[in-house]
Scaffold this active site. Structure first.
Site, PDB file in Angstrom:
ATOM      1  N   ASN A   1       0.855  -1.190   0.000  1.00 13.30           N
ATOM      2  CA  ASN A   1       0.000   0.000   0.000  1.00 13.30           C
ATOM      3  C   ASN A   1       0.891   1.239   0.000  1.00 13.30           C
ATOM      4  OD1 ASN A   1      -1.870   1.991   0.440  1.00 13.30           O
ATOM      5  ND2 ASN A   1      -2.421   1.338   2.521  1.00 13.30           N
TER       6      ASN A   1
ATOM      7  N   LYS B   1      -0.019   4.244  -0.239  1.00 13.51           N
ATOM      8  CA  LYS B   1      -0.718   5.395   0.372  1.00 13.51           C
ATOM      9  C   LYS B   1      -0.552   6.647  -0.501  1.00 13.51           C
ATOM     10  CE  LYS B   1      -0.204   3.270   4.842  1.00 13.51           C
ATOM     11  NZ  LYS B   1      -0.405   3.381   6.278  1.00 13.51           N
TER      12      LYS B   1
ATOM     13  N   HIS C   1      -9.801   0.216   4.663  1.00 12.97           N
ATOM     14  CA  HIS C   1      -8.528   0.442   5.355  1.00 12.97           C
ATOM     15  C   HIS C   1      -8.799   1.334   6.567  1.00 12.97           C
ATOM     16  CE1 HIS C   1      -4.508   1.938   6.230  1.00 12.97           C
ATOM     17  NE2 HIS C   1      -4.053   0.881   5.580  1.00 12.97           N
TER      18      HIS C   1
ATOM     19  N   GLU D   1      -7.408   3.816   7.748  1.00 15.09           N
ATOM     20  CA  GLU D   1      -7.343   5.272   7.513  1.00 15.09           C
ATOM     21  C   GLU D   1      -8.620   5.767   6.845  1.00 15.09           C
ATOM     22  OE1 GLU D   1      -3.529   5.145   5.541  1.00 15.09           O
ATOM     23  OE2 GLU D   1      -2.667   4.500   7.447  1.00 15.09           O
TER      24      GLU D   1
ATOM     25  N   GLU E   1      -5.554  -5.865  10.362  1.00 17.93           N
ATOM     26  CA  GLU E   1      -4.581  -4.801  10.609  1.00 17.93           C
ATOM     27  C   GLU E   1      -4.938  -4.082  11.904  1.00 17.93           C
ATOM     28  OE1 GLU E   1      -2.542  -3.310   6.858  1.00 17.93           O
ATOM     29  OE2 GLU E   1      -4.442  -2.274   6.940  1.00 17.93           O
TER      30      GLU E   1
ATOM     31  N   GLY F   1       1.750   1.854  10.651  1.00 21.29           N
ATOM     32  CA  GLY F   1       2.608   3.028  10.522  1.00 21.29           C
ATOM     33  C   GLY F   1       3.262   3.467  11.821  1.00 21.29           C
TER      34      GLY F   1
ATOM     35  N   SER G   1       3.050  -2.559  10.242  1.00 22.04           N
ATOM     36  CA  SER G   1       4.507  -2.467  10.418  1.00 22.04           C
ATOM     37  C   SER G   1       5.235  -3.774  10.096  1.00 22.04           C
ATOM     38  CB  SER G   1       4.849  -1.974  11.829  1.00 22.04           C
ATOM     39  OG  SER G   1       4.292  -0.698  12.047  1.00 22.04           O
TER      40      SER G   1
HETATM   41  C1  PEP Z   1      -0.972  -0.288   5.791  1.00 25.47           C
HETATM   42  O1  PEP Z   1      -0.862   0.740   5.149  1.00 25.47           O
HETATM   43  O2  PEP Z   1      -1.975  -0.994   5.661  1.00 25.47           O
HETATM   44  C2  PEP Z   1       0.100  -0.648   6.716  1.00 25.47           C
HETATM   45  C3  PEP Z   1       0.023  -1.795   7.348  1.00 25.47           C
HETATM   46  O3  PEP Z   1       1.141   0.239   6.868  1.00 25.47           O
HETATM   47  P1  PEP Z   1       2.538  -0.043   7.637  1.00 25.47           P
HETATM   48  O4  PEP Z   1       3.091  -1.330   7.076  1.00 25.47           O
HETATM   49  O5  PEP Z   1       3.374   1.140   7.318  1.00 25.47           O
HETATM   50  O6  PEP Z   1       2.215  -0.179   9.082  1.00 25.47           O
END
Ligand code: PEP
Length: 249
Positions: A9, A11, A95, A97, A167, A173, A208
């Site tokens: 992703n 972003k 997601h 976000e 997630e 992040g 992460s």
């Molecule tokens: C994500 O964007 O879904 C994500 C898991 O980001 P990160 O790996 O940076 O935590």
């Protein structure tokens, strides 16, 4: 057997030139599509550029979001059919976000899931609890409710045709990762919720993921791959994660 998937992703990062460069590095370096599907999710404005670079490569492309509506007066929105037209195979739905920053409800997420499948896209449904919900012992209920909202609109079989990414919001992040045991526990719960219909559904872990923790996470029995943010912005680190997935299958 669930497909092994590693989804990157991107972003809201990058220019058309940097997106094309990253895509071309991935296209050059990744040829093992049979062992694991590698997918990138560029910003919407770069999808066409990236798709043209990835054509005939082993790397698939997806979108980070879609409209729940088919077409019409919805300024700024992008329909599922438009994404298919650009060459997308997958789309992220719900997601964290989108849920927390843009206020998408579970009902809206379910509508998007249905719209994606109706157009032939494979939705990756993202679910996960906040830190406060985890601390209050609500992790399994939150995740189960987020999935149930989609099952209610799409039906269990259609949900099982998609992909689910667990997630934990507190791990996205932040550099903090769920331990392999914490992640497996939730994945096992999701697998149980899906029942027999979900035996072959790919369940991804996100939060992460990086080259140091991927191996242990992917070694868990109900984790079939990863949704990767930060570590997907550099070809070597992303493909290192994909390689670790293959080695754990
Ligand atoms: C994500 O964007 O879904 C994500 C898991 O980001 P990160 O790996 O940076 O935590």
């Amino acid at each position: 057997m669930p497909n092994a998937l590693v989804a990157g992703n991107w972003k809201m990062h990058g220019t058309a030139a940097s997106a094309a460069q990253l895509a071309s590095q991935l296209a050059r370096q990744w040829a093992d599509a049979d062992a694991a599907e590698v997918i990138v999710f560029p910003p919407a404005v770069h999808i066409a550029t990236v798709a043209s670079v990835l054509v005939e490569s082993s790397v698939a492309i997806g979108a980070q979001n879609l409209s729940q509506f088919e077409s019409g007066a919805f300024t700024g929105e992008i329909s599922a059919a438009m994404l298919v037209d650009l060459g997308c195979k997958y789309v992220l739905v719900g997601h964290s976000e989108r849920r927390t920053v843009f206020g998408e409800s579970s009902h809206c997420v379910a509508e998007k899931f249905v719209a994606a499948q109706a157009a032939g896209l494979i939705p990756i449904l993202c679910v996960g609890e906040t830190l406060q919900q985890r601390q209050q012992g609500q992790t399994m209920t939150v995740v189960a409710d987020q999935i149930a909202a989609v099952v209610e609109q799409a039906g269990l079989d259609r949900v099982c045709d998609g992909v689910i990414a667990y997630e934990p919001v507190w791990a996205i992040g932040t550099g903090e990762t769920a331990s392999p045991q914490q992640a497996q526990q939730v994945h096992q719960g999701i697998r149980a919720q899906l029942g027999d219909a979900g035996i072959d559904t790919s369940l991804l872990y996100g939060g992460s993921v990086n080259g140091d923790n991927a191996r242990q996470l992917f070694g868990q029995p109900d984790i079939n791959g990863g949704l990767v943010g930060g570590a997907s912005l550099e070809a070597d680190s992303f493909l290192n994660i994909a390689q670790q997935l293959i080695e754990q299958q």
